[in-house]
Enzyme design. Structure first.
Site, PDB file in Angstrom:
ATOM      1  N   ARG A   1       0.829  -1.202   0.000  1.00 10.69           N
ATOM      2  CA  ARG A   1       0.000   0.000   0.000  1.00 10.69           C
ATOM      3  C   ARG A   1       0.857   1.243   0.000  1.00 10.69           C
ATOM      4  O   ARG A   1       1.915   1.282   0.634  1.00 10.69           O
ATOM      5  CB  ARG A   1      -0.896   0.034   1.238  1.00 10.69           C
ATOM      6  CG  ARG A   1      -2.081  -0.908   1.173  1.00 10.69           C
ATOM      7  CD  ARG A   1      -3.049  -0.658   2.303  1.00 10.69           C
ATOM      8  NE  ARG A   1      -2.409  -0.662   3.604  1.00 10.69           N
ATOM      9  CZ  ARG A   1      -2.924  -0.138   4.704  1.00 10.69           C
ATOM     10  NH1 ARG A   1      -4.086   0.476   4.658  1.00 10.69           N
ATOM     11  NH2 ARG A   1      -2.295  -0.198   5.850  1.00 10.69           N
TER      12      ARG A   1
ATOM     13  N   ASP B   1       5.004  -3.381  11.326  1.00 16.12           N
ATOM     14  CA  ASP B   1       3.598  -3.018  11.500  1.00 16.12           C
ATOM     15  C   ASP B   1       3.207  -2.793  12.959  1.00 16.12           C
ATOM     16  O   ASP B   1       2.352  -1.950  13.255  1.00 16.12           O
ATOM     17  CB  ASP B   1       2.677  -4.057  10.847  1.00 16.12           C
ATOM     18  CG  ASP B   1       2.970  -5.486  11.302  1.00 16.12           C
ATOM     19  OD1 ASP B   1       3.908  -5.687  12.098  1.00 16.12           O
ATOM     20  OD2 ASP B   1       2.272  -6.407  10.845  1.00 16.12           O
TER      21      ASP B   1
ATOM     22  N   SER C   1       7.527  -5.502   6.670  1.00 14.89           N
ATOM     23  CA  SER C   1       7.209  -6.575   7.625  1.00 14.89           C
ATOM     24  C   SER C   1       7.905  -7.888   7.281  1.00 14.89           C
ATOM     25  O   SER C   1       7.267  -8.929   7.083  1.00 14.89           O
ATOM     26  CB  SER C   1       5.692  -6.752   7.704  1.00 14.89           C
ATOM     27  OG  SER C   1       5.084  -5.567   8.154  1.00 14.89           O
TER      28      SER C   1
END
Length: 507
Positions: A108, A230, A177
């Protein structure tokens, strides 16, 4: 009575006796089957038991491992990674900031316009992009060029509602991540790829440098201000909206925790103490293990099958805490219990349903749907068993057994997760109502992840267990708050709080 009639009567009597015998045998067999089901359920319940005394032992063990992990590298089952985040958002940040969140087959890109203390987030936009499978196993430049190209297109679509002061460089927070050895707030070398990625030339390289070079090749003037994972992003997002947030926990497909530590309480930190006096620690708590964890044969079998022979690991529990409390594994534990009941107690009839033998066939969202079934005939349970496992016409008794197993497995996970949070609060001295004669300040734990958000029984059990462990007085000052999608905006907020222009704005 004629001979034929006598014969008929004898045959009928024999048939009746045979039928009666069959009924008796069936009832005895059925009775024995359900007795075996009851015995296996009792054993599961006992092995999964989490009385509050045991949970306090788990919390104490968590706090001990946290101390050990902060003392030295490799000194604990918990990695206790230094994140280099020493300036959490305050809510006073202003300006335009970007975020890139790479953690799987999609990534994203996001931008936010921050308006300061009174106005907070004025506007935010994001786009999600799928990564072509070939790029996940290709070259490093090809992957990062694809990401940077998508980022450049996103920047080009910046509307009039977003304002960058003249002469300033755009700044971005990078949520990455994957296992990284972080060396500063904006640098870290890749230890290994996971989640289907396999690009050898990136391993051992600084992922921020890789992204920066790709950004430059796009002709984009943008600086990576923060590299985070995250969980740290969720903590940042939580702190931005509530200054009392001291920890963040993700309970989704995977699980992890991060919290704010006093910098002087980190013996393995050898740099200058930050001005804030604080440092965010990424615990990697999925690795936590303790003799106090309530483990079963199902957990042991699952863990044995997860061993990576390439790492030359002798028998050990790998990520066992994660396997007990995260969404990736709760449904799989349920499947393993049902498979044993099908084999040893014929729970679903004389044959074992073939689909029940397929690992990870039962996902946790399905388990949640069955667990929350309140219909009189447990219609949802019956439908899921039929549609997913090909088991038609299950009895109500069998369906009730399924729900009972869901309850045992989910409640064990939720109560252990609560114990983990209690362990963090114990470490930072926030697990009591009074400390040193003074009231402990309000404490907020930011929670994110689909398991916590959508599995209502799990969430409510976690909260109730937390209150049970801390006691009513201490629990009254602790808030567990859902921080939906905190990690996405958290990266942008950390780019703001670690901006190269931050001191300029404060002066």
């Amino acid at each position: 009575m004629g001979k034929a009639a006598v014969t008929t009567a004898v045959v009928c009597a024999a048939a009746a006796c045979a039928v009666a015998a069959l009924v008796v045998r069936y009832r005895m067999r059925s009775s024995g089957r359900w007795a075996r089901v009851a015995a296996l359920l009792k054993e599961l319940e006992e092995r999964c038991a989490t009385p509050v005394g045991k949970l306090r032992q788990v919390a104490d063990a968590m706090a001990v491992e946290m101390h050990a992990g902060l003392a030295s590298e490799g000194g604990s089952k918990l990695k206790m990674l230094i994140s280099y985040v020493n300036n959490l958002p305050t809510g006073e940040e202003t300006g335009l900031f970007y975020a890139l969140d790479l953690g799987g087959t999609n990534f994203r890109v996001l931008r936010v316009q921050l308006g300061g203390k009174e106005r907070h987030v004025l506007k935010q936009e994001f786009e999600e992009v799928s990564i072509p499978p070939l790029l996940m196993v290709g070259g490093s430049d090809e992957l990062f060029d694809f990401i940077a190209s998508a980022l450049a297109k996103f920047v080009a679509s910046e509307g009039e509602d977003f304002h960058l002061p003249v002469g300033r460089q755009r700044e971005i927070g990078f949520t990455f991540s994957f296992p990284v050895r972080q060396t500063s707030i904006a640098s870290g070398t890749l230890i290994k790829w996971t989640k289907g990625f396999n690009i050898d030339e990136t391993v051992g390289e600084d992922v921020v440098a890789e992204l920066t070079r790709a950004i430059e090749r796009q002709g984009l003037d943008m600086r990576v201000s923060a590299l985070i994972n995250d969980t740290v992003g969720t903590l940042a997002g939580g702190r931005y909206h509530d200054n009392d947030v001291v920890a963040a926990v993700i309970l989704g497909t995977g699980t992890n925790a991060a919290y704010v530590e006093r910098a002087h309480a980190i013996p393995k930190w050898h740099g200058l103490l930050p001005k804030s006096g604080e440092m965010v620690i990424n615990m990697e708590w999925g690795n936590f293990r303790s003799s106090h964890l309530p483990l079963t044969d199902y957990d042991q079998a699952l863990d044995n099958e997860s061993l990576n022979p390439s790492e030359q690991v002798m028998y050990t529990w790998l990520d066992i805490f994660e396997k007990l409390i995260s969404g990736m594994y709760l449904g799989e534990i349920l499947r393993r219990v049902l498979l044993r009941l099908a084999k040893e107690a014929s729970l679903f009839g004389d044959s074992v349903p073939p689909k029940l033998e397929i690992p990870f066939m039962l996902r946790t969202p399905v388990m949640s749907a069955m667990h929350h079934d309140t219909s009189p005939d447990l219609k949802v349970v019956g439908a899921k068993l039929k549609d997913l496992l090909g088991i038609p016409n299950t009895s109500l008794k069998a369906r009730k057994v399924v729900v009972q197993i869901c309850d045992i497995v989910a409640r064990r996970g939720a109560r252990l997760a609560a114990a983990g949070v209690a362990g963090i609060l114990k470490k930072v001295g926030r697990d009591t109502a009074v400390k040193g004669g003074e009231s402990v300040p309000r404490t907020v734990v930011a929670m994110d992840g689909g398991l916590y958000e959508h599995y209502t029984i799990f969430r409510e059990c976690l909260q109730a267990t937390f209150e049970e462990m801390l006691g009513a007085e201490a629990a009254a000052s602790v808030v567990i708050k859902l921080a939906n999608d905190g990690s996405g905006i958290g990266a942008a907020l950390l780019a703001a709080s670690h901006s190269q222009y931050r001191e300029l704005e404060q002066s």
